[in-house]
Scaffold this active site. Structure first.
Site, PDB file in Angstrom:
ATOM      1  N   GLY A 235      37.638  35.096  44.493  1.00  0.00           N
ATOM      2  CA  GLY A 235      36.887  34.638  43.540  1.00  0.00           C
ATOM      3  C   GLY A 235      35.374  34.597  43.871  1.00  0.00           C
ATOM      4  O   GLY A 235      34.741  35.430  44.568  1.00  0.00           O
ATOM      5  N   GLY A 238      34.138  35.000  47.448  1.00  0.00           N
ATOM      6  CA  GLY A 238      34.029  36.162  48.028  1.00  0.00           C
ATOM      7  C   GLY A 238      35.524  36.862  48.504  1.00  0.00           C
ATOM      8  O   GLY A 238      36.648  36.870  47.631  1.00  0.00           O
ATOM      9  N   ALA A 262      37.426  42.459  34.493  1.00  0.00           N
ATOM     10  CA  ALA A 262      37.802  43.455  35.326  1.00  0.00           C
ATOM     11  C   ALA A 262      37.006  43.307  36.938  1.00  0.00           C
ATOM     12  O   ALA A 262      36.954  44.614  37.518  1.00  0.00           O
ATOM     13  CB  ALA A 262      36.946  44.700  34.651  1.00  0.00           C
ATOM     14  N   ALA A 263      37.036  42.086  37.275  1.00  0.00           N
ATOM     15  CA  ALA A 263      36.245  41.907  38.460  1.00  0.00           C
ATOM     16  C   ALA A 263      37.073  42.640  39.711  1.00  0.00           C
ATOM     17  O   ALA A 263      36.622  43.354  40.366  1.00  0.00           O
ATOM     18  CB  ALA A 263      36.115  40.421  38.818  1.00  0.00           C
ATOM     19  N   GLY A 264      38.232  42.344  39.458  1.00  0.00           N
ATOM     20  CA  GLY A 264      39.265  42.678  41.029  1.00  0.00           C
ATOM     21  C   GLY A 264      39.483  44.177  40.894  1.00  0.00           C
ATOM     22  O   GLY A 264      39.372  44.965  41.742  1.00  0.00           O
ATOM     23  N   ASP A 265      39.448  44.751  39.616  1.00  0.00           N
ATOM     24  CA  ASP A 265      39.638  46.305  39.445  1.00  0.00           C
ATOM     25  C   ASP A 265      38.413  47.071  39.787  1.00  0.00           C
ATOM     26  O   ASP A 265      38.303  48.113  40.435  1.00  0.00           O
ATOM     27  CB  ASP A 265      39.980  46.622  37.889  1.00  0.00           C
ATOM     28  CG  ASP A 265      41.249  45.987  37.604  1.00  0.00           C
ATOM     29  OD1 ASP A 265      42.189  45.770  38.498  1.00  0.00           O
ATOM     30  OD2 ASP A 265      41.450  45.617  36.307  1.00  0.00           O
TER      31      ASP A 265
END
Length: 331
Positions: A235, A238, A262-265
């Site tokens: 998160g 980093g 959608a950050a991780g994707d």
């Protein structure tokens, strides 16, 4: 593995396609409680489709292997792939099932997701193997291309995708989200495994809280894959990775967090695009970090995913400078 620049490699994604129903609220409801919310936003999503969109917008030739229902949500999701130029010859329409759907509750920049898989669980191992072999046979996925898959489709099909792609010389990226354990043979075919803090703790029993615990978790993931590269996203802190036995911490770029859906994707799709381009792994992780930083500053799933041009403009650097500091720490 041949990662020469003169080979036109591809990102192949086997994974979920969902319609996201995103609902903003001031706080998440407790059990039995009703909380007033803002306007509902309908947005194409699904971890697989999001990762494919991220890879395509970062400039990679991208193909999707998936299934949707023969319904209006399925129509919209296929049209979204078309809009980003993503190959969909291997996206099946399943009349016997509805399209996958996710309800996303958003509060204070965080989210909680309820997922109904629908057609996502209907792709068989034989179907995904035929799709990958067809892409290899036609030259659309040459050696050195990248496969990404996640945990939202059936386990047997996911394992077959990883093992088939690895056997054909593709670089395999596994994102066990939600957490999915694999057979020993399938784990050994994973070249890079990427998990978040929660998934890391569930797979390894180690909470990645500081450098020491992160290093232990990365070592456990390396053992699980038999030598694959482990990455843990943290998160706002980093991400961390073990590249050629060397510990790396990749900082998150400062940004105003609006929606982390959608950050991780985005991180994974951008990473895969960079790997297909032939960048060293540290540079791939940096590209993922930069793209996801822009994603979290926007609302929605696929609508929030940036293009390479947007990332470069946001950073106010040229393409040469973007990766100038990334190549040295690892291969």
């Amino acid at each position: 593995m041949d990662m020469r620049k003169d080979v036109l490699r591809t990102v192949v994604v086997f994974g979920s396609m969902n319609m996201d129903l995103s609902i903003p609220c001031d706080r998440l409801p407790r059990a039995g409680e009703t909380v007033a919310a803002g306007p509902v936003m309908t947005n194409p999503g699904g971890k697989g489709a999001n990762q494919a969109v991220a890879a395509a917008r970062m400039g990679a030739r991208t193909h999707m292997v998936a299934a949707v229902g023969a319904d209006s949500f399925g129509d919209a999701l296929v049209a979204a792939l078309d809009a980003d130029g993503i190959g969909r010859a291997h996206v099946a329409r399943m009349a016997e099932s509805s399209t996958g759907t996710a309800v996303v509750l958003r509060s204070a920049g965080d989210n909680r997701i309820i997922f109904s898989p629908g057609a996502n669980r209907l792709t068989t191992p034989a179907t995904v193997e035929r799709a990958i072999e067809a892409l290899v046979r036609t030259g659309e996925a040459p050696v050195g291309s990248v496969l990404i898959t996640q945990g939202e489709c059936a386990r047997d099909a996911t394992e077959r995708a990883i093992m088939c792609a690895h056997a054909h010389g593709l670089y395999t990226v596994f994102n066990p989200a939600p957490v999915m354990d694999l057979s020993r043979d399938a784990w050994r075919a994973v070249d890079l495994v990427c998990v978040n803090e929660t998934e890391c703790a569930e797979l390894t029993g180690i909470e990645p809280a500081d450098d020491a615990s992160c290093a232990r978790a990365l070592a456990a993931l390396t053992e699980l894959t038999g030598g694959g590269t482990p990455v843990v996203t943290l998160g706002a802190a980093g991400s961390v990775a073990l590249i050629d036995d060397e510990f790396h911490r990749i900082p998150a770029l400062p940004t105003d967090v609006v929606d982390t859906t959608a950050a991780g994707d985005t991180y994974l799709g951008a990473l895969a695009a960079a790997r297909a381009e032939g960048l060293p792994l540290y540079g791939c992780l940096m590209q993922g970090a930069r793209a996801s930083a822009l994603t979290v500053a926007r609302e929605g799933a696929q609508r929030s995913i940036p293009t390479a041009t947007e990332v470069l403009a946001w950073l106010k650097v040229d393409d040469a400078a973007l990766f100038a500091d990334d190549a040295a720490p690892g291969a």
